[in-house]
Design an enzyme around this catalytic site. Structure first.
Site, short mmCIF file in Angstrom:
data_model
loop_
_atom_site.label_atom_id
_atom_site.label_comp_id
_atom_site.label_asym_id
_atom_site.label_seq_id
_atom_site.Cartn_x
_atom_site.Cartn_y
_atom_site.Cartn_z
N TYR A 22 0.81 -1.35 -0.18
CA TYR A 22 0.14 -0.05 -0.02
C TYR A 22 0.61 1.14 -0.04
O TYR A 22 0.36 2.39 -0.38
CB TYR A 22 -0.83 -0.15 1.37
CG TYR A 22 -2.12 -1.07 1.44
CD1 TYR A 22 -1.75 -2.31 1.87
CD2 TYR A 22 -3.11 -0.83 0.61
CE1 TYR A 22 -2.74 -3.25 1.99
CE2 TYR A 22 -4.12 -1.90 0.57
CZ TYR A 22 -3.84 -3.06 1.13
OH TYR A 22 -4.79 -3.97 1.18
N VAL A 177 0.10 7.57 4.52
CA VAL A 177 -0.92 7.22 3.84
C VAL A 177 -1.96 6.46 4.38
O VAL A 177 -1.77 5.61 5.33
CB VAL A 177 -0.45 6.47 2.43
CG1 VAL A 177 0.94 7.23 1.55
CG2 VAL A 177 0.28 5.02 2.94
N LYS A 229 6.48 10.24 13.72
CA LYS A 229 5.54 9.23 13.00
C LYS A 229 4.89 8.52 14.07
O LYS A 229 3.46 8.15 14.03
CB LYS A 229 6.12 8.59 12.08
CG LYS A 229 5.35 7.24 11.30
CD LYS A 229 4.16 7.65 10.67
CE LYS A 229 3.17 6.65 10.31
NZ LYS A 229 2.14 7.18 9.44
N ARG A 236 -3.75 9.78 17.47
CA ARG A 236 -4.73 9.49 16.95
C ARG A 236 -5.51 8.43 17.64
O ARG A 236 -6.70 8.43 17.96
CB ARG A 236 -4.85 9.13 15.51
CG ARG A 236 -5.99 8.72 14.70
CD ARG A 236 -5.43 8.78 13.12
NE ARG A 236 -6.89 8.17 12.38
CZ ARG A 236 -7.58 9.26 11.73
NH1 ARG A 236 -7.68 10.37 12.44
NH2 ARG A 236 -8.48 8.96 11.12
N CYS A 287 -1.44 0.06 11.59
CA CYS A 287 -0.54 1.32 11.98
C CYS A 287 -0.84 1.59 13.52
O CYS A 287 -0.31 1.49 14.20
CB CYS A 287 -0.88 2.59 11.14
SG CYS A 287 -0.55 2.05 9.30
N LYS A 290 -0.11 -0.71 16.39
CA LYS A 290 1.30 -1.13 16.72
C LYS A 290 2.39 0.03 16.97
O LYS A 290 2.95 0.02 17.83
CB LYS A 290 1.81 -1.82 15.79
CG LYS A 290 2.04 -1.38 14.61
CD LYS A 290 3.12 -2.08 13.72
CE LYS A 290 3.43 -1.35 12.12
NZ LYS A 290 3.57 0.01 12.19
N1 SAJ Z 1 -11.20 4.59 13.41
C1 SAJ Z 1 -12.20 4.88 14.73
N2 SAJ Z 1 -12.64 6.12 14.56
C2 SAJ Z 1 -12.07 7.23 14.09
C3 SAJ Z 1 -11.38 7.02 12.90
C4 SAJ Z 1 -10.72 5.62 12.83
O1 SAJ Z 1 -12.60 4.05 15.22
O2 SAJ Z 1 -12.56 8.59 14.15
C5 SAJ Z 1 -10.79 3.34 13.24
C6 SAJ Z 1 -11.03 2.91 11.92
O3 SAJ Z 1 -12.37 2.39 11.87
C7 SAJ Z 1 -9.67 2.04 11.70
C8 SAJ Z 1 -8.74 2.56 12.58
O4 SAJ Z 1 -9.36 3.35 13.44
O5 SAJ Z 1 -10.29 0.47 12.06
C9 SAJ Z 1 -7.69 3.19 11.84
O6 SAJ Z 1 -8.24 4.26 11.13
P1 SAJ Z 1 -7.63 5.41 10.34
O7 SAJ Z 1 -8.67 6.45 9.98
O8 SAJ Z 1 -6.48 5.91 11.24
O9 SAJ Z 1 -6.71 4.57 9.45
P2 SAJ Z 1 -5.21 4.23 9.19
O10 SAJ Z 1 -4.71 3.64 10.13
O11 SAJ Z 1 -4.93 3.83 7.78
O12 SAJ Z 1 -4.48 5.63 9.06
C10 SAJ Z 1 -3.60 6.18 9.93
C11 SAJ Z 1 -3.41 7.61 9.76
N3 SAJ Z 1 -2.59 8.28 10.90
C12 SAJ Z 1 -3.21 9.46 11.22
O13 SAJ Z 1 -3.92 10.35 10.78
C13 SAJ Z 1 -2.23 10.01 12.44
C14 SAJ Z 1 -2.79 7.80 8.42
O14 SAJ Z 1 -2.29 9.12 8.12
C15 SAJ Z 1 -1.33 6.95 8.32
O15 SAJ Z 1 -0.64 7.06 7.30
C16 SAJ Z 1 -1.78 5.52 8.74
O16 SAJ Z 1 -2.37 5.35 9.83
C17 SAJ Z 1 -0.31 4.83 8.73
O17 SAJ Z 1 -0.15 4.25 7.67
O18 SAJ Z 1 0.64 5.00 9.53
#
Ligand code: SAJ
Length: 475
Positions: A22, A177, A229, A236, A287, A290
């Site tokens: 990805y 991403v 990072k 988040r 992400c 972990k």
């Molecule tokens: N989730 C919730 N509530 C929310 C947002 C997300 O329950 O309000 C859940 C989602 O359903 C999912 C999980 O959290 O199961 C992760 O969702 P995500 O929207 O954070 O998606 P990721 O993990 O793909 O993206 C995160 C992002 N990190 C941040 O915004 C700080 C993205 O920018 C990073 O690039 C990515 O991790 C990564 O690759 O590190």
């Protein structure tokens, strides 16, 4: 001096990206689309599980199944133009000016904070083995703070016999991403670039700047980049844990967390932000599940004698992980309670689980919160039928191709991912497919209107919906 070695080598022309996933695939395609970069190799191990990607990518096809706007077109363009090709021949690294590594860094054991760097180290060794003076090596994977300047540097120096910061440049430029918007995120997010020294930071800036449209490079040290990072994902996760805990409180107090969220979120202006995220059925992905542990390990390794922290108190960040990991269990309890209201025991009950991937509208199933939930049900003798428009199969899970097949005869319908296909679910249709007098609907993503289902005789349960979870049953 490294700057002299690099000056002699000249501007970056040939690039390699290790790890066609990805992160690596969109990164390689964007590098290849930069006019003054001559060519890009995508490196992929020709393994039974992922070797198929090599031929697909060389045909300009994306092996990623979820919706990725613009990626298929860009891959076709750069592959046909001969600027991008994929190979498993790592000796080609010798020809390159810059190599990036986007390889998964899961955790072996979260309790002991032991990361599994085996795949990353194999990649680093492949690079080290083919390293030549003046090359740039960039780690894009999310790593424990201290890794770039520590074990990664040592491995590269050991394999190559060269010295980082003297013979070759080394930096950490973490990916940021999200599936479903890979190209846009790389182009538009600011890029954290942390070299082991100033020259390495500058060389990495030369690599990433041409790809950025809206985003800009934010230079810092390699360790600061690693902490940035891991901490941004930890924060988040913490924000999500905060609203998940509030959702649990609202259920217990019989109120609607979404009313409260709207209220809190209304406090705007004066630079005040109350960035409220969304409660839900759990936090999955590669992400957030972990990176907290990478940060925890980093402070243990790098800051072990320096950290001043309240004695015996747990890490706020690890506690947040535990609250988010609890949500699938809470979904299980909501399901059990809903079925009990209909007089249906869990043993033998048919559960329709909608949404297996960890994120809406994606095919990414890594650490999906739906799995621990399903395991709890199966352990109690329930029959779980899973549907996901983006996931056709998953080891050990009965996936059904059509949502109707999952809903047929269901005692409970449970929503784990808010795929847009599920936004048109209709209570009447589901009721007739279920054929039950009082089927249960358990909404883990606030996708459905509770009243529309309650009116049809459903027993409704929703995360944070204390205002509805004990509703009167309509006969
Ligand atoms: N989730 C919730 N509530 C929310 C947002 C997300 O329950 O309000 C859940 C989602 O359903 C999912 C999980 O959290 O199961 C992760 O969702 P995500 O929207 O954070 O998606 P990721 O993990 O793909 O993206 C995160 C992002 N990190 C941040 O915004 C700080 C993205 O920018 C990073 O690039 C990515 O991790 C990564 O690759 O590190």
């Amino acid at each position: 001096m490294l700057s002299d070695v690099i000056r002699k080598r000249g501007p970056i022309k040939k690039i390699g990206v290790l790890g066609m996933g990805y992160v690596g695939i969109p990164a390689a395609a964007l590098f290849a689309d930069v006019p003054h970069f001559e060519s890009v190799y995508g490196f992929q191990r020709d393994s039974p599980s992922s070797g198929y990607k090599i031929a697909m990518l060389n045909r300009g096809e994306s092996p990623l199944k979820g919706e990725e706007p613009g990626l298929e077109e860009l891959l076709k363009k750069v592959a046909r133009a001969g600027k991008f090709s994929c190979t498993s021949d790592f000796s080609k690294i010798r020809e390159l000016d810059a190599v990036t590594l986007s390889i998964q860094t899961p955790f072996l054991n979260k309790e002991d904070l032991l990361p599994d760097f085996s795949a990353l180290f194999e990649g680093i060794r492949n690079v080290g083995h083919n390293l030549s003076p003046g090359m740039l090596v960039v780690l894009e994977s999310t790593i424990t703070p201290g890794t770039t300047n520590g074990v990664a540097r040592e491995l590269l120096e050991k394999e190559s016999g060269l010295v980082a910061g003297k013979d070759f440049a080394l930096a950490h430029a973490p990916e940021r991403v999200m599936v479903g918007r890979l190209l846009r995120n790389i182009r538009e997010h600011d890029r954290i670039v942390g070299g082991i020294d100033e020259t390495s930071t500058q060389r990495a800036t030369e690599l990433y700047s041409p790809v950025l449209t809206v985003g800009k490079v934010i230079p810092m040290t390699a360790t600061a980049a690693e902490v940035t990072k891991t901490a941004e994902n930890t924060f988040r996760d913490l924000q999500i844990a905060a609203i998940n805990e509030l959702a649990l409180y609202c259920e217990a107090m019989g109120i609607n967390v979404y009313d409260v969220r709207t209220g809190i979120d209304s406090l705007k202006g004066e630079g005040i932000t109350r960035a409220m995220l969304w409660p839900g059925a759990g936090v999955g992905g590669h992400c957030l599940t972990k990176d907290t542990y990478h940060l925890e390990r980093g402070v243990q390794v790098l800051g072990k004698d320096e950290l001043d922290f309240p004695k015996g108190e747990p890490s706020l960040y690890v506690l947040a992980r535990r609250i988010n990991d609890f949500m699938p269990t809470h979904m299980f309890r909501l399901t059990k309670d809903a079925l009990a209201r209909a007089g249906t025991p869990l043993k033998g009950a048919k559960i329709a689980l909608l949404g297996w991937s960890f994120l809406a509208n994606s095919d990414d199933t890594r650490n999906t919160p739906a799995e621990p939930y399903r395991d709890l049900l199966v352990a109690e003798g329930a029959k779980v039928s899973v549907h996901d428009p983006y996931v056709a199969e998953y080891p050990g899970v009965a996936m059904v191709p059509f949502v109707e097949a999952a809903l047929e005869g269901a005692d409970a319908v449970v929503i784990f991912a808010s795929h847009h296909q599920y936004r048109t679910l209709d209570a009447k249709v589901i009721r007739s497919l279920s054929g039950k007098k009082h089927p249960a609907i358990v909404d883990g993503r606030n996708l459905v209107d509770p009243d529309a289902y309650i009116r049809e005789g459903f027993i409704y349960k929703g995360i944070g919906r204390g205002d509805k979870n004990s509703h009167a049953i309509v006969e």
